[in-house]
Design an enzyme around this catalytic site. Structure first.
Site, short mmCIF file in Angstrom:
data_model
loop_
_atom_site.label_atom_id
_atom_site.label_comp_id
_atom_site.label_asym_id
_atom_site.label_seq_id
_atom_site.Cartn_x
_atom_site.Cartn_y
_atom_site.Cartn_z
N ARG A 5 -51.56 -20.47 38.75
CA ARG A 5 -50.44 -19.56 38.38
C ARG A 5 -49.20 -19.70 38.81
O ARG A 5 -48.93 -19.82 39.83
CB ARG A 5 -51.15 -18.17 38.65
CG ARG A 5 -52.16 -17.95 38.22
CD ARG A 5 -52.88 -16.02 38.81
NE ARG A 5 -54.27 -15.77 38.89
CZ ARG A 5 -54.94 -15.42 37.85
NH1 ARG A 5 -54.05 -15.02 36.06
NH2 ARG A 5 -56.09 -15.19 37.54
N ASN A 21 -42.07 -26.78 26.91
CA ASN A 21 -40.68 -27.21 27.12
C ASN A 21 -39.95 -28.45 28.09
O ASN A 21 -40.59 -29.35 28.94
CB ASN A 21 -39.99 -26.14 28.35
CG ASN A 21 -39.99 -24.68 28.32
OD1 ASN A 21 -40.38 -24.14 26.44
ND2 ASN A 21 -40.27 -23.54 29.24
N VAL A 44 -38.84 -27.62 35.83
CA VAL A 44 -39.36 -28.47 36.72
C VAL A 44 -39.90 -30.07 35.91
O VAL A 44 -41.14 -29.70 34.98
CB VAL A 44 -40.87 -28.42 37.00
CG1 VAL A 44 -42.03 -28.68 37.42
CG2 VAL A 44 -40.96 -26.74 37.95
N HIS A 48 -45.84 -29.76 32.02
CA HIS A 48 -46.95 -28.57 32.35
C HIS A 48 -46.89 -27.29 30.47
O HIS A 48 -45.79 -27.67 30.11
CB HIS A 48 -46.38 -28.15 33.83
CG HIS A 48 -45.23 -27.37 33.37
ND1 HIS A 48 -43.91 -28.38 33.52
CD2 HIS A 48 -44.23 -26.28 32.67
CE1 HIS A 48 -42.61 -27.85 33.61
NE2 HIS A 48 -42.88 -26.37 32.96
N HIS A 78 -47.28 -24.46 29.39
CA HIS A 78 -47.51 -22.44 29.73
C HIS A 78 -48.93 -21.89 28.58
O HIS A 78 -48.44 -22.18 27.92
CB HIS A 78 -46.62 -22.47 30.17
CG HIS A 78 -45.17 -22.54 30.15
ND1 HIS A 78 -44.78 -21.22 31.38
CD2 HIS A 78 -44.38 -23.28 31.14
CE1 HIS A 78 -43.54 -22.34 31.94
NE2 HIS A 78 -43.77 -23.48 31.77
P1 5GP Z 1 -40.56 -24.70 33.04
O1 5GP Z 1 -39.02 -24.06 32.74
O2 5GP Z 1 -39.98 -25.88 33.43
O3 5GP Z 1 -40.56 -24.71 31.77
O4 5GP Z 1 -41.10 -24.13 33.86
C1 5GP Z 1 -41.50 -24.39 35.12
C2 5GP Z 1 -41.92 -23.11 35.52
O5 5GP Z 1 -42.55 -23.67 37.07
C3 5GP Z 1 -41.46 -21.80 35.44
O6 5GP Z 1 -41.83 -20.55 34.99
C4 5GP Z 1 -41.15 -20.88 37.83
O7 5GP Z 1 -41.60 -19.88 37.36
C5 5GP Z 1 -42.83 -22.42 37.74
N1 5GP Z 1 -42.57 -22.58 39.24
C6 5GP Z 1 -41.41 -23.32 39.69
N2 5GP Z 1 -41.43 -23.91 40.71
C7 5GP Z 1 -42.77 -22.93 41.50
C8 5GP Z 1 -44.11 -23.42 42.39
O8 5GP Z 1 -43.19 -23.97 43.60
N3 5GP Z 1 -45.47 -22.66 42.63
C9 5GP Z 1 -45.41 -22.74 41.27
N4 5GP Z 1 -47.10 -21.75 40.85
N5 5GP Z 1 -44.92 -21.61 40.07
C10 5GP Z 1 -43.60 -22.74 39.96
#
Ligand code: 5GP
Ligand code: ZN
Length: 115
Positions: A30, A88, A97, A101, A103
């Protein structure tokens, strides 16, 4: 495995997460900051920084990310109501990150249009 990558540490269980699924190829947990009632991240166990690092040999792995997302949508009870899958990439894509990944977001009506 990349030492400075938070998702690599989550995959290895070195940083805690609300893990929902793991097999030899992918891990799902999650999102720590959910934007909807269901917000799950499905990540390859292998470190790929973004979609820009996907190569032809990764095609089965990338397909598996989607199969697992669909399975988890079923477990979350949102297959009928629908959901959104997002990846993304880079600064304009809003990637924070740098470990690929997918979502899985659902449980509420999504806003549209995007962008
Ligand atoms: P991005 O913007 O890179 O597509 O999304 C990164 C996602 O990773 C964000 O929705 C953020 O809330 C989630 N995220 C960042 N750090 C952590 C973490 O340590 N644990 C979890 N479970 N989610 C994380
Ligand atoms: Zn990583």
């Amino acid at each position: 495995m990349q030492d400075d990558c938070i998702f690599c540490h989550i995959i290895r269980g070195e940083i805690p997460s609300d893990q929902l699924y793991q097999d030899e190829q992918v891990t799902a947990f999650r999102d720590i900051n959910p934007v909807a009632p269901t917000h799950i991240l499905i990540v390859p166990n292998k470190h790929l920084a973004s979609t820009e690092e996907i190569s032809q040999q990764d095609e089965p792995l990338v397909g598996h990310l989607f199969t697992v997302a669909r399975e988890l949508a079923g477990r979350e009870g949102i297959q009928e109501s629908g959901y959104r899958l997002i990846i993304n990439t880079g600064p304009d894509g809003g990637q924070v990150v740098h470990h690929l990944h997918l979502h899985l977001i659902g449980g509420q009506k999504m806003r549209y249009p995007m962008g």
